[in-house]
Design a protein around this motif. Structure first.
Motif, PDB file in Angstrom:
ATOM      1  N   ILE A 119     -10.737  -4.921   6.767  1.00  0.00           N
ATOM      2  CA  ILE A 119     -11.493  -6.082   7.244  1.00  0.00           C
ATOM      3  C   ILE A 119     -12.969  -5.736   7.099  1.00  0.00           C
ATOM      4  N   PHE A 120     -13.623  -6.388   6.155  1.00  0.00           N
ATOM      5  CA  PHE A 120     -15.057  -6.192   5.967  1.00  0.00           C
ATOM      6  C   PHE A 120     -15.794  -7.162   6.882  1.00  0.00           C
ATOM      7  N   LEU A 121     -16.670  -6.626   7.733  1.00  0.00           N
ATOM      8  CA  LEU A 121     -17.458  -7.450   8.654  1.00  0.00           C
ATOM      9  C   LEU A 121     -18.904  -7.432   8.181  1.00  0.00           C
ATOM     10  N   ALA A 122     -19.428  -8.580   7.813  1.00  0.00           N
ATOM     11  CA  ALA A 122     -20.788  -8.649   7.282  1.00  0.00           C
ATOM     12  C   ALA A 122     -21.616  -9.673   8.040  1.00  0.00           C
ATOM     13  N   ASN A 123     -22.900  -9.384   8.181  1.00  0.00           N
ATOM     14  CA  ASN A 123     -23.797 -10.426   8.653  1.00  0.00           C
ATOM     15  C   ASN A 123     -23.950 -11.458   7.539  1.00  0.00           C
ATOM     16  N   HIS A 124     -24.334 -12.671   7.906  1.00  0.00           N
ATOM     17  CA  HIS A 124     -24.303 -13.795   6.951  1.00  0.00           C
ATOM     18  C   HIS A 124     -25.670 -14.462   6.921  1.00  0.00           C
ATOM     19  N   GLN A 125     -26.317 -14.427   5.746  1.00  0.00           N
ATOM     20  CA  GLN A 125     -27.662 -14.979   5.627  1.00  0.00           C
ATOM     21  C   GLN A 125     -27.738 -16.222   4.748  1.00  0.00           C
ATOM     22  N   HIS A 154      -3.092  -2.064  11.307  1.00  0.00           N
ATOM     23  CA  HIS A 154      -3.588  -0.816  10.721  1.00  0.00           C
ATOM     24  C   HIS A 154      -4.750  -1.060   9.757  1.00  0.00           C
ATOM     25  N   ALA A 155      -5.295  -2.277   9.735  1.00  0.00           N
ATOM     26  CA  ALA A 155      -6.424  -2.560   8.857  1.00  0.00           C
ATOM     27  C   ALA A 155      -7.652  -1.755   9.283  1.00  0.00           C
ATOM     28  N   LEU A 156      -8.368  -1.247   8.322  1.00  0.00           N
ATOM     29  CA  LEU A 156      -9.609  -0.512   8.562  1.00  0.00           C
ATOM     30  C   LEU A 156     -10.759  -1.506   8.676  1.00  0.00           C
ATOM     31  N   LEU A 157     -11.675  -1.284   9.625  1.00  0.00           N
ATOM     32  CA  LEU A 157     -12.839  -2.150   9.793  1.00  0.00           C
ATOM     33  C   LEU A 157     -14.048  -1.513   9.103  1.00  0.00           C
ATOM     34  N   VAL A 158     -14.704  -2.283   8.253  1.00  0.00           N
ATOM     35  CA  VAL A 158     -15.830  -1.757   7.490  1.00  0.00           C
ATOM     36  C   VAL A 158     -17.015  -2.720   7.577  1.00  0.00           C
ATOM     37  N   PRO A 159     -18.116  -2.302   8.220  1.00  0.00           N
ATOM     38  CA  PRO A 159     -19.302  -3.162   8.282  1.00  0.00           C
ATOM     39  C   PRO A 159     -20.051  -3.172   6.954  1.00  0.00           C
ATOM     40  N   ILE A 160     -20.655  -4.315   6.649  1.00  0.00           N
ATOM     41  CA  ILE A 160     -21.535  -4.441   5.486  1.00  0.00           C
ATOM     42  C   ILE A 160     -22.834  -5.097   5.938  1.00  0.00           C
ATOM     43  N   ALA A 161     -23.952  -4.452   5.648  1.00  0.00           N
ATOM     44  CA  ALA A 161     -25.260  -4.978   6.016  1.00  0.00           C
ATOM     45  C   ALA A 161     -25.865  -5.709   4.825  1.00  0.00           C
ATOM     46  N   ILE A 162     -26.128  -6.999   5.007  1.00  0.00           N
ATOM     47  CA  ILE A 162     -26.737  -7.829   3.956  1.00  0.00           C
ATOM     48  C   ILE A 162     -28.182  -8.105   4.334  1.00  0.00           C
ATOM     49  N   ASN A 163     -29.073  -7.892   3.403  1.00  0.00           N
ATOM     50  CA  ASN A 163     -30.499  -8.068   3.693  1.00  0.00           C
ATOM     51  C   ASN A 163     -31.183  -8.891   2.609  1.00  0.00           C
ATOM     52  N   ASN A 164     -31.971  -9.848   3.055  1.00  0.00           N
ATOM     53  CA  ASN A 164     -32.880 -10.634   2.213  1.00  0.00           C
ATOM     54  C   ASN A 164     -32.256 -11.792   1.458  1.00  0.00           C
ATOM     55  N   SER A 165     -30.955 -12.028   1.555  1.00  0.00           N
ATOM     56  CA  SER A 165     -30.424 -13.193   0.836  1.00  0.00           C
ATOM     57  C   SER A 165     -30.958 -14.495   1.436  1.00  0.00           C
ATOM     58  N   TRP A 166     -31.313 -14.476   2.719  1.00  0.00           N
ATOM     59  CA  TRP A 166     -31.891 -15.672   3.329  1.00  0.00           C
ATOM     60  C   TRP A 166     -33.230 -16.012   2.698  1.00  0.00           C
ATOM     61  N   GLN A 167     -33.921 -15.000   2.193  1.00  0.00           N
ATOM     62  CA  GLN A 167     -35.221 -15.237   1.571  1.00  0.00           C
ATOM     63  C   GLN A 167     -35.102 -16.081   0.311  1.00  0.00           C
ATOM     64  N   VAL A 168     -33.981 -15.977  -0.379  1.00  0.00           N
ATOM     65  CA  VAL A 168     -33.802 -16.733  -1.618  1.00  0.00           C
ATOM     66  C   VAL A 168     -33.794 -18.237  -1.334  1.00  0.00           C
ATOM     67  N   VAL A 169     -33.240 -18.633  -0.187  1.00  0.00           N
ATOM     68  CA  VAL A 169     -33.126 -20.063   0.136  1.00  0.00           C
ATOM     69  C   VAL A 169     -34.005 -20.436   1.332  1.00  0.00           C
ATOM     70  N   ARG A 170     -35.072 -19.711   1.548  1.00  0.00           N
ATOM     71  CA  ARG A 170     -35.917 -19.988   2.709  1.00  0.00           C
ATOM     72  C   ARG A 170     -36.565 -21.367   2.631  1.00  0.00           C
ATOM     73  N   TYR A 171     -36.725 -21.913   1.408  1.00  0.00           N
ATOM     74  CA  TYR A 171     -37.296 -23.246   1.236  1.00  0.00           C
ATOM     75  C   TYR A 171     -36.224 -24.300   0.963  1.00  0.00           C
ATOM     76  N   VAL A 210     -32.260  -8.542  -2.970  1.00  0.00           N
ATOM     77  CA  VAL A 210     -31.160  -8.666  -2.017  1.00  0.00           C
ATOM     78  C   VAL A 210     -30.355  -7.370  -2.040  1.00  0.00           C
ATOM     79  N   THR A 211     -30.011  -6.869  -0.864  1.00  0.00           N
ATOM     80  CA  THR A 211     -29.217  -5.643  -0.796  1.00  0.00           C
ATOM     81  C   THR A 211     -27.957  -5.857   0.032  1.00  0.00           C
ATOM     82  N   ARG A 213     -27.035  -3.975  12.704  1.00  0.00           N
ATOM     83  CA  ARG A 213     -28.383  -4.166  13.269  1.00  0.00           C
ATOM     84  C   ARG A 213     -29.267  -2.938  13.021  1.00  0.00           C
ATOM     85  N   GLU A 214     -28.689  -1.770  13.226  1.00  0.00           N
ATOM     86  CA  GLU A 214     -29.462  -0.540  13.023  1.00  0.00           C
ATOM     87  C   GLU A 214     -29.885  -0.412  11.559  1.00  0.00           C
ATOM     88  N   ARG A 215     -28.989  -0.709  10.656  1.00  0.00           N
ATOM     89  CA  ARG A 215     -29.328  -0.594   9.232  1.00  0.00           C
ATOM     90  C   ARG A 215     -30.428  -1.580   8.839  1.00  0.00           C
TER      91      ARG A 215
END
Length: 245
Positions: free
Chosen positions: A77-83, A184-201, A212-213, A239-241
């Motif tokens: 289960i990949f858990l990612a923030n969503h921008q 038994h699913a493994l939990l894996v965080p994914i940090a997404i950064n700057n994709s919100w900047q692409v659609v800021r307007y 975007v990373t 959040r830390e990342r």
């Protein structure tokens, strides 16, 4: 300057993006009809590679980093923030070896070239947010498919996109439902950064020369721990990342 360039470059990207969607609609259909799941999945992988590539016409880049030794052949289960919606194509492409499925609004299963067809036959969960029973049933079915096929899932626990990149509080209900069927699913965080900047307007103009990373963070073994604690740990790592701890 970036916004100004967006007025000139956005039409190219938007046309290419929808052209790719239209081209892959019949490609997906043929792959699914003639080659079943494996052929269809391959077509979807290539589709999302092409969709990601269209944003390079804006001068934008997508960098995916994974230094984790993630297992292949085990549900994740990949858990990612969503921008933004732009998070999805690169996630599908870069997580292709894990057979990552998405949880989508049922409204998206209609009238969108390529996307709607994939949502119908790709094996994800299409939920009606107005119908709690249907949503839970769909998530449990997804959890069972993950268990049976060693598939994975991508979840955005914030529940909605963050328009300014600030991580919202993660919700754990959907993850808890999936873990009931696939404990038994493994939990894996994914940090997404700057994709919100692409659609800021908004969709026009799209922003230009944005880096975007996407970074895969340290996995979390459930080990029977309370789901709320597991999700909170994933949130804190993201959040830390992103420098939002």
């Amino acid at each position: 300057m970036r916004k100004l360039l967006g007025y000139f470059l956005s039409p190219i990207t938007i046309v290419l993006f929808f052209l790719v969607l239209c081209i892959f609609q019949p490609v997906q259909w043929l792959c699914y009809r003639l080659g079943g799941y494996a052929a269809h999945k391959r077509s979807v992988d290539i589709l999302n590679f092409c969709l990601t590539a269209t944003f390079y016409f804006l001068g934008d880049t997508v960098t995916y980093t994974n230094h984790q030794n993630l297992p292949v052949g085990r549900p994740i289960i990949f858990l990612a923030n969503h921008q933004s919606l732009l998070d999805i194509p690169p996630l599908i492409w870069h997580l292709r070896r894990y057979h990552a499925k998405f949880i989508s609004k049922i409204e998206l299963t209609k009238n969108i070239p390529s996307i709607s067809y994939n949502l119908k036959v790709g094996g994800g969960a299409n939920i009606d947010r107005k119908d709690q029973r249907q949503s839970i049933t769909e998530l449990m079915k997804l959890g069972q498919r993950m268990k049976d096929n060693n598939w994975s899932a991508v979840i955005f626990p914030e529940g909605t996109r963050s328009a300014d990149g600030v991580v919202r509080k993660f919700q754990s209900a959907g993850i808890a439902t999936i873990l009931k069927k696939c404990p038994h699913a493994l939990l894996v965080p994914i940090a997404i950064n700057n994709s919100w900047q692409v659609v800021r307007y908004g969709i026009y103009p799209l922003n230009t020369f944005i880096s975007v990373t996407l970074q895969v963070l340290e996995p979390i073994e459930p080990n029977g721990a309370p789901v709320d604690e597991l999700v909170a740990l994933a949130e804190s790592r993201i959040r830390e990342r992103l420098g939002q701890a």
